[in-house]
Design an enzyme around this catalytic site. Structure first.
Site, short mmCIF file in Angstrom:
data_model
loop_
_atom_site.label_atom_id
_atom_site.label_comp_id
_atom_site.label_asym_id
_atom_site.label_seq_id
_atom_site.Cartn_x
_atom_site.Cartn_y
_atom_site.Cartn_z
N MET A 283 68.58 -22.73 67.37
CA MET A 283 68.67 -24.17 67.15
C MET A 283 69.18 -24.44 65.74
O MET A 283 68.63 -23.93 64.77
CB MET A 283 67.28 -24.81 67.30
N ILE B 84 60.17 -18.92 66.59
CA ILE B 84 60.45 -18.15 65.38
C ILE B 84 60.97 -19.07 64.28
O ILE B 84 61.93 -19.82 64.49
CB ILE B 84 61.48 -17.04 65.65
N GLY C 238 65.32 -26.05 61.78
CA GLY C 238 66.14 -24.88 62.10
C GLY C 238 65.33 -23.66 62.49
O GLY C 238 64.39 -23.30 61.82
N SER C 239 65.67 -23.00 63.59
CA SER C 239 64.84 -21.91 64.08
C SER C 239 65.42 -21.33 65.36
O SER C 239 66.56 -21.60 65.71
CB SER C 239 63.43 -22.44 64.36
N ARG C 240 64.59 -20.54 66.06
CA ARG C 240 65.03 -19.99 67.34
C ARG C 240 63.82 -19.73 68.22
O ARG C 240 62.69 -19.61 67.75
CB ARG C 240 65.86 -18.74 67.09
#
Length: 224
Positions: free
Chosen positions: A97, A155, A185-187
């Site tokens: 993301m 994450i 922001g991440s995943r």
């Protein structure tokens, strides 16, 4: 509609932006400087509002598909060893993301929460290969009627400094419902059984609670 996790920061930002606009109007005589400050403050407010947006997703719920838990881009599809919970091989599908994506995490399937754990850790960039095991993260295992146990992992990335996870062990949850939030922001990684038929491709953009990530492979009957 905005996510509840953003309420405080939205209100705080709104107050600060209004203060900057008003103070610059009355205290600064240089036109270009005044306009720059006012436009900059309004842009910050717009960015905060778009980050915490929470669009309604009312897709058809079903037991046959695993849906995307977040909006973003598919950056990993591979068979890996999942060493925290399953301790065996799984198919990993990772969705990255960017700061402009919707950051709501949604349950990818209907089922019962079997495991939910927070891990403090580093803040490597979210696409780093070791981010799944070394970054700040939460791990959730969901027992589903069709796929058995599946795992998803929120994450944190280089910018994300707070993960919100609503999953509680023993709770029954429904596909597409709000499962948490990751700020800035991440995943998210999905770990699926090896007999899952993956429906997405690397680089594909997916939409949370709408895009099908996987279905169950159809077992062929033995021919005689």
């Amino acid at each position: 509609m905005f996510h509840k996790e953003g309420q405080k920061i939205i209100v705080t930002t709104f107050i600060l932006v209004c203060s900057v606009v008003l103070l610059s109007h009355y205290l600064i005589d240089i036109s270009w400087l005044k306009l720059t400050l006012q436009i900059g403050a309004l842009l910050i407010l717009i960015l905060i509002l778009q980050f915490f947006r929470n669009p309604s997703r009312k897709g058809t719920k079903n037991f046959d598909d695993i849906l995307a838990p977040v909006d973003g881009k598919v950056v990993v599809i591979e068979e890996v060893d999942e060493n925290e919970y399953f301790k065996d091989k799984r198919i990993q599908v990772s969705i990255f993301m960017s700061p402009i994506n919707v950051h709501v995490t949604r349950y990818p399937a209907t089922g019962v929460i079997k495991f939910s754990k927070y891990h403090p850790g580093k803040y490597l960039v979210a696409w780093h290969p070791k981010a799944s095991e070394e970054n700040e993260r939460t791990t959730v295992v969901l027992n589903t009627p069709k796929f058995g146990d599946i795992l998803y992992r929120q994450i944190a990335g280089a910018l994300a400094r707070r993960i919100v996870n609503y999953a509680e062990v023993g709770e029954s949850v429904h596909q597409g419902e709000d499962a948490g939030f990751i700020k800035f922001g991440s995943r998210v990684d999905l770990f699926l059984p090896l007999n899952s038929a993956i429906c997405v491709k690397l680089g594909q953009k997916v939409v949370g609670a709408q895009t099908c990530i996987a279905t169950k492979k159809v077992e062929k009957e033995n021919e005689y």
